[in-house]
Every structure is written in structure tokens, then in C-alpha cells.
Design a protein around this motif. Structure first.
Motif, short mmCIF file in Angstrom:
data_model
loop_
_atom_site.label_atom_id
_atom_site.label_comp_id
_atom_site.label_asym_id
_atom_site.label_seq_id
_atom_site.Cartn_x
_atom_site.Cartn_y
_atom_site.Cartn_z
N VAL A 1 0.77 -1.21 -0.01
CA VAL A 1 0.20 -0.09 0.00
C VAL A 1 0.85 1.27 0.03
O VAL A 1 1.77 1.35 0.78
N LEU A 2 0.53 2.27 -0.77
CA LEU A 2 1.51 3.32 -1.09
C LEU A 2 0.55 4.63 -0.84
O LEU A 2 -0.60 4.64 -1.21
N CYS B 1 7.82 1.02 -6.25
CA CYS B 1 7.31 0.76 -5.23
C CYS B 1 6.33 -0.65 -5.31
O CYS B 1 6.19 -1.24 -4.17
N ALA B 2 6.33 -0.81 -6.56
CA ALA B 2 5.20 -1.91 -7.02
C ALA B 2 3.90 -2.10 -6.04
O ALA B 2 3.93 -3.31 -5.41
N PRO B 3 3.22 -0.94 -6.06
CA PRO B 3 2.06 -0.95 -4.97
C PRO B 3 0.97 -1.84 -5.74
O PRO B 3 0.84 -1.79 -7.06
N ASP B 4 0.26 -2.63 -4.77
CA ASP B 4 -1.14 -3.08 -5.15
C ASP B 4 -2.21 -2.00 -5.08
O ASP B 4 -3.27 -2.00 -5.79
N LEU B 5 -2.02 -1.02 -4.03
CA LEU B 5 -3.07 -0.11 -3.70
C LEU B 5 -2.39 1.24 -3.50
O LEU B 5 -1.34 1.34 -2.65
N LEU C 1 14.60 3.06 -7.64
CA LEU C 1 14.30 4.20 -6.85
C LEU C 1 15.43 5.12 -6.58
O LEU C 1 16.38 4.47 -5.93
N PHE C 2 15.30 6.17 -6.89
CA PHE C 2 16.75 7.16 -6.85
C PHE C 2 16.32 8.39 -6.20
O PHE C 2 15.08 8.87 -6.10
#
Length: 250
Positions: free
Chosen positions: A21-22, A43-47, A227-228
Motif C-alpha cells: 500500500v502506497l 514501489c510496486a504497489p497493489d493499492l 528508486l533514486f
């Protein structure tokens, strides 16, 4: 700050779902949109619980483009919720959505909630994205309304996230943390401070979860592939909060 890898998304044999979750204040996408997309992808979020989504001219187009660039779909919110927006991966199945406008104090900005109920595997969970007021009294009242709205979703588990506009010692933040799990405080991972992106010195953005959800890690993402630091500083004026949560199967 914990340095263990944040768990990846998965569905376990018992029907529970590990979800990423982000929560992210994107400042109406007025900054580096390419950097914003790269941060969300890393971040590869689902939500995704968004605050300050575009809500004026062609806001639907801007939201759809952000979703398309990050491999997500628009779930709800945006202008009808006065800024909060919900995005999700194709892993989530939507049951229902509702955009809520909150009582407005004359002279202050209109605020609202973007809410939804989704299923991932056999896990069923309510969602709420918020951006609380800059005014202390109104903010405290909105925190109470947030708790009421989560209860009204009538689901066994729920996740809320957003720009609280207040540090953890404030009344509104303490009200939320007294009823919900403050995910950073429960299982700190990554960085703590979310504001400002250029010089982080305070935690005013958070993800909360109802009891029964297992918090596996939560914080400002660091060390993820793709991610930078430069992208985090230029994407918007807040840093994102990323959590891995295990939601039991219903």
C-alpha cells in the motif's frame, strides 16, 4: 530504521493476502511527472492512496495517464472527493467505491475522502484516502469522521492513509493512532520523515490499519530497485509512505 527487505505482494494458501500500500501526496502533478511515475513503479504497489490529485481542468485525463504509466487503474476519487484518489493494480477486484465531501469551514479548502471496498484473493478490505485540514479544530473533527467512515464501510478490515497535516503528537493523529494501527510505529521500515521531500524533518503522512491486519513493514521507501533519491526529491513536495500488510482471508 529497519533495513530488512519489504515483503513482496502475494496470496498465501490460507487465503490471506500480502499487499503493498502506497500513500502519496502528488501536489496535483505540478512537478516532475516522469520522476513521479518512476517512484510509484519502483514501489510496486497493489493499492495507492493519493492526495492532491488533479481536480480541475481535464483531471480525469491526468489521473488516467498516471495510472497507465504506472501499470495501475483508477479506482475512485479525484475531483468528486476534493483531491484524494485511489489507484489499484489488476490484482484487486472492486466491490464498490464512494467519494465523500466533508463539512467545510468557511474560508478553508473543501476536503473529502476517497473510499472503496476491494477483494484480493479471499481478503476483503476497505480503503480510504484523506488529506486533512490545515486548521487544528477542523482537522480533529475530520479525524473523527474518518473513523466513522471506516466503520461505515462494514468490512472486517480497513486501511486508511494520507496527508494528516500533523505530527504524531497532535490531537488528530493521536485520535487515529488510538483506534487504528499507525503502521510506521508498529513495524518501522525505511525512512520516517515525509515532509519536505527536499529536506525531510517531520512525519505528517501516514498509513493506518484496523486491528487484525498484520503490519510487515512501513515507511518512506529506500533501497528499492529503480528508486533514486533525485526522483524522490523532484516528483512532488512530499515523500511517499509504503507499507506491506497481511490482510486475513474473509
Amino acid at each position: 530504521m529497519a533495513t530488512f527487505p519489504l515483503p513482496e505482494s502475494r496470496t498465501d494458501p490460507d487465503g490471506s493476502a500480502v499487499v503493498r500500500v502506497l500513500s502519496y501526496n502528488i501536489r496535483s502533478m505540478r512537478d516532475d511527472r516522469d520522476a513521479l511515475a518512476r517512484v510509484i513503479l519502483a514501489c510496486a504497489p497493489d493499492l495507492v492512496l493519493v492526495q492532491e490529485a488533479p481536480r480541475f481542468f481535464r483531471w480525469r485525463k491526468h489521473a488516467a495517464r498516471l495510472a497507465a504509466r504506472t501499470g495501475l487503474v483508477v479506482l475512485g476519487g479525484g475531483a468528486p472527493a476534493a483531491g484524494p484518489l485511489l489507484l489499484c493494480s489488476l490484482r484487486a477486484t472492486a466491490e464498490r467505491t464512494e467519494d465523500v465531501l466533508l463539512p467545510r469551514t468557511p474560508g478553508l479548502h473543501q476536503r473529502g475522502f476517497a473510499t472503496a471496498v476491494v477483494r484480493i484473493g479471499r481478503a476483503r478490505v476497505g480503503l480510504l484516502s484523506c488529506h486533512l485540514s490545515l486548521a487544528a479544530a477542523e482537522r480533529y473533527a475530520q479525524a473523527g469522521l474518518l473513523l466513522e467512515r471506516l466503520a461505515a464501510l462494514d468490512v472486517p478490515y480497513a486501511i486508511a492513509g494520507g496527508d494528516i497535516n500533523e505530527r504524531p503528537g497532535g490531537r488528530a493523529f493521536r485520535l487515529l493512532a488510538g483506534k487504528l494501527q499507525d503502521c510506521w510505529a508498529t513495524a518501522p521500515w525505511g525512512g520516517e520523515f515525509t515532509s519536505t521531500a527536499a529536506a525531510p524533518h517531520q512525519r505528517i503522512d501516514a498509513i493506518f490499519a484496523t486491528p487484525g491486519i498484520e503490519v510487515l513493514g512501513c515507511g518512506v521507501p529506500t533501497g528499492l530497485r529503480g528508486l533514486f533519491g533525485q526522483d524522490l526529491r523532484t516528483a512532488t513536495d512530499h515523500l511517499p509512505v509504503l507499507a506491506a500488510l497481511r490482510v486475513p482471508g474473509s
